[in-house]
Design an enzyme around this catalytic site. Structure first.
Site, PDB file in Angstrom:
ATOM      1  CB  CYS A 130       0.504  -1.567  -4.679  1.00 12.44           C
ATOM      2  SG  CYS A 130       1.430  -3.024  -5.093  1.00 12.44           S
ATOM      3  CG  LEU A 184      -0.485 -11.606  -6.389  1.00  7.94           C
ATOM      4  CD1 LEU A 184       0.887 -12.221  -6.215  1.00  7.94           C
ATOM      5  CD2 LEU A 184      -1.561 -12.682  -6.419  1.00  7.94           C
TER       6      LEU A 184
HETATM    7  C1  UDX Z   1      -2.954  -3.633  -3.107  1.00 13.99           C
HETATM    8  C2  UDX Z   1      -4.065  -4.121  -4.050  1.00 13.99           C
HETATM    9  O1  UDX Z   1      -5.209  -4.498  -3.271  1.00 13.99           O
HETATM   10  C3  UDX Z   1      -3.565  -5.300  -4.877  1.00 13.99           C
HETATM   11  O2  UDX Z   1      -4.573  -5.692  -5.812  1.00 13.99           O
HETATM   12  C4  UDX Z   1      -2.310  -4.868  -5.629  1.00 13.99           C
HETATM   13  O3  UDX Z   1      -1.790  -5.942  -6.364  1.00 13.99           O
HETATM   14  C5  UDX Z   1      -1.248  -4.341  -4.664  1.00 13.99           C
HETATM   15  O4  UDX Z   1      -1.813  -3.290  -3.870  1.00 13.99           O
HETATM   16  P1  UDX Z   1      -1.855  -4.408  -0.790  1.00 13.99           P
HETATM   17  O5  UDX Z   1      -0.972  -3.226  -0.929  1.00 13.99           O
HETATM   18  O6  UDX Z   1      -1.256  -5.700  -0.412  1.00 13.99           O
HETATM   19  O7  UDX Z   1      -2.644  -4.667  -2.173  1.00 13.99           O
HETATM   20  O8  UDX Z   1      -2.944  -4.051   0.311  1.00 13.99           O
HETATM   21  P2  UDX Z   1      -4.512  -3.814   0.404  1.00 13.99           P
HETATM   22  O9  UDX Z   1      -5.123  -4.912   1.186  1.00 13.99           O
HETATM   23  O10 UDX Z   1      -5.122  -3.502  -0.882  1.00 13.99           O
HETATM   24  O11 UDX Z   1      -4.522  -2.505   1.331  1.00 13.99           O
HETATM   25  C6  UDX Z   1      -3.866  -1.311   0.917  1.00 13.99           C
HETATM   26  C7  UDX Z   1      -3.984  -0.245   1.991  1.00 13.99           C
HETATM   27  O12 UDX Z   1      -5.324   0.206   2.112  1.00 13.99           O
HETATM   28  C8  UDX Z   1      -3.581  -0.709   3.385  1.00 13.99           C
HETATM   29  O13 UDX Z   1      -2.873   0.328   4.022  1.00 13.99           O
HETATM   30  C9  UDX Z   1      -4.901  -0.956   4.086  1.00 13.99           C
HETATM   31  O14 UDX Z   1      -4.809  -0.817   5.481  1.00 13.99           O
HETATM   32  C10 UDX Z   1      -5.760   0.130   3.462  1.00 13.99           C
HETATM   33  N1  UDX Z   1      -7.200  -0.174   3.437  1.00 13.99           N
HETATM   34  C11 UDX Z   1      -7.673  -1.208   2.695  1.00 13.99           C
HETATM   35  C12 UDX Z   1      -8.086   0.654   4.126  1.00 13.99           C
HETATM   36  O15 UDX Z   1      -7.692   1.614   4.793  1.00 13.99           O
HETATM   37  N2  UDX Z   1      -9.415   0.384   4.030  1.00 13.99           N
HETATM   38  C13 UDX Z   1      -9.910  -0.641   3.305  1.00 13.99           C
HETATM   39  O16 UDX Z   1     -11.158  -0.792   3.252  1.00 13.99           O
HETATM   40  C14 UDX Z   1      -9.014  -1.468   2.611  1.00 13.99           C
END
Ligand code: UDX
Length: 434
Positions: free
Chosen positions: A258, A151
């Protein structure tokens, strides 16, 4: 089916509520009496779009229950999901004390066949350890399976309802069949695999996504220097179906509850098994550098930051959450504070959490426009879509000079140019007004 979820943190509460929503009888258990009391009244401890309504709806339908006693709940259920925290220990390892405490409690109270499900992100071998703990006190039949969650905060309910896949690591057919029955209402491939593979899939997925982001962030550095535009590059690269467009958004680096924890833990797991995961070490380093490069660009423009008022838009680690764990925004603010800058911050949901770690070193605002007033520069560090919709014409007259650093490439470049901003984004040429 009757299911217990132990731990009402992010993963536990979302999974429990969503399992109730697909028709199961769910008992969410937590040792925090106050939290359980609040949940019973429909007050939820985290901000997640749609969750409060879903909790209330399923409570009213009699499918979602909250309790402080696993002992009381255990006889009623066929499966127990362990969804307690696995924080990073100081050396980067996952701290498993809460998982093992639940295993001990199950061991002390189990009397018939149950499937124990590791939902928390745990290193390879943890299910086996949980099994050992229970086996010490209970010689009857039971299974421990691994079913990692994928998630994302901010879109957790949709992610649960429409998963790309459900990974089920099970040793016996009996356990696998029970898990398949639980997830039967959901579309998306159900992949039954060995327990260690399931445990590794979670780490490998998060590490790969973090790598993808660090990769595009490295590309953004070269784009900035060569005149290429990382947004165009990411789009062009993402059109290749072997690569795909997702997780190619350059910015100030990944954060959250995460990625940082799991990437560090995987590096540790590799090290513990005699393998030096060099790529992953670089992925972490690039991520830290991305924050530092951003601050360096602010310093290049403004010179000494001591006593300079900066407006920071965003505190959460990403949009649509109040979570500030390992937030790039918070890291950047800490560096700026150390340089003596005066920070005026605004976030739509994360201010209370930010205050817990930054205290009074920052001035918090409840309105973005007051945060911006008199600022020498605007730093946009969380991609709340509302920031794009702010009145940037009006803002130009509020701030001391029209200088914007967009750490998320959120704002409309051509519009910023037209209004007359100096606009510095990630992996794109700076727009400098004459
Ligand atoms: C993540 C995983 O996507 C999810 O599958 C797992 O269960 C938990 O960790 P989450 O931490 O909620 O989810 O956020 P996510 O949307 O994946 O983004 C993580 C980080 O990466 C954020 O800081 C976001 O800003 C950054 N990000 C994401 C980027 O810098 N660029 C992107 O293209 C995508």
């Amino acid at each position: 089916m009757e299911i217990a979820i132990v731990g009402t943190g992010y993963v536990g509460l979302v999974s429990g509520t969503c399992l109730a929503d697909i028709g199961h009888q769910v008992y969410c258990v937590d040792i925090d009496q106050e939290k359980i009391n609040k949940l019973k009244k429909g007050i939820i401890p985290i901000f997640e779009p749609g969750l409060e309504q879903l909790v209330k709806h399923n409570q009213a339908a009699g499918r979602l229950h909250f309790d402080i006693s696993l002992k009381r709940v255990l006889p009623k259920v066929k499966a127990v999901f362990i969804a307690v925290g696995t924080p990073s220990a100081p050396d980067g390892r996952a701290d498993l004390q809460y998982v093992y405490a639940v295993a001990n409690e199950i061991a002390a109270n189990i009397t018939d066949y149950k499937v124990i499900v590791d939902k928390s992100t745990v290193p390879v071998g943890t299910a086996q350890e949980v099994e050992k703990i229970i086996r010490q006190k209970y010689q009857g039949d039971f299974d421990v399976v691994s079913c990692p969650e994928f998630l994302r905060e901010g879109s957790a309910i949709a992610d649960f309802a429409q998963p790309d896949r459900v990974v089920i690591g099970a040793r016996t057919k009996r356990a696998a069949d029970l898990m398949l029955e639980i997830f039967q209402p959901l579309k998306g491939e159900k992949f039954v695999t060995s327990v260690p593979s399931a445990e590794m899939i979670k780490y490998a997925s998060n590490a790969f996504l973090a790598t993808k982001i660090s990769f595009i962030n490295e590309i953004s550095q070269i784009c900035h220097k060569t005149g290429a535009d990382v947004e165009e590059v990411a789009y062009g690269v993402g059109l290749d179906s072997r690569i795909g467009p997702k997780f190619l958004k350059a910015g100030i680096g990944w954060g959250g509850s995460c990625f940082p924890k799991d990437v560090k833990a995987l590096d540790q797991i590799a090290g513990d098994n005699g393998y030096d995961f060099r790529l992953l070490k670089s992925v972490i380093e690039v991520n830290q550098n991305q924050r530092r490069h951003f601050v360096a660009r602010v310093k290049n423009s403004l010179g000494d930051l001591a006593g300079k008022k900066l407006a920071v838009l965003g505190l959460a680690f990403k949009a649509k959450t109040d979570d500030i764990r390992e937030s790039a925004a918070i890291d950047i603010i800490k560096i700026l504070l150390a340089e003596g800058a005066l920070i005026n911050a605004f976030d739509y949901e994360a201010t209370a959490n930010a205050r817990k770690v930054l205290g009074d070193s920052v001035k918090y605002h409840t309105d973005p426009y007051t945060a911006l007033k008199g600022a020498e520069a605007v730093l946009l560090v969380t991609e709340w879509p509302q920031f794009k919709a702010l009145d940037w014409d009006k803002i130009k007259n509020l701030i001391k000079q029209p200088l914007v650093f967009d750490g998320r490439n959120l704002l409309d470049r051509s519009k910023m140019k037209e209004i007359g901003y100096h606009y510095c984004s990630i992996g794109q040429e700076d727009i400098r007004q004459k």
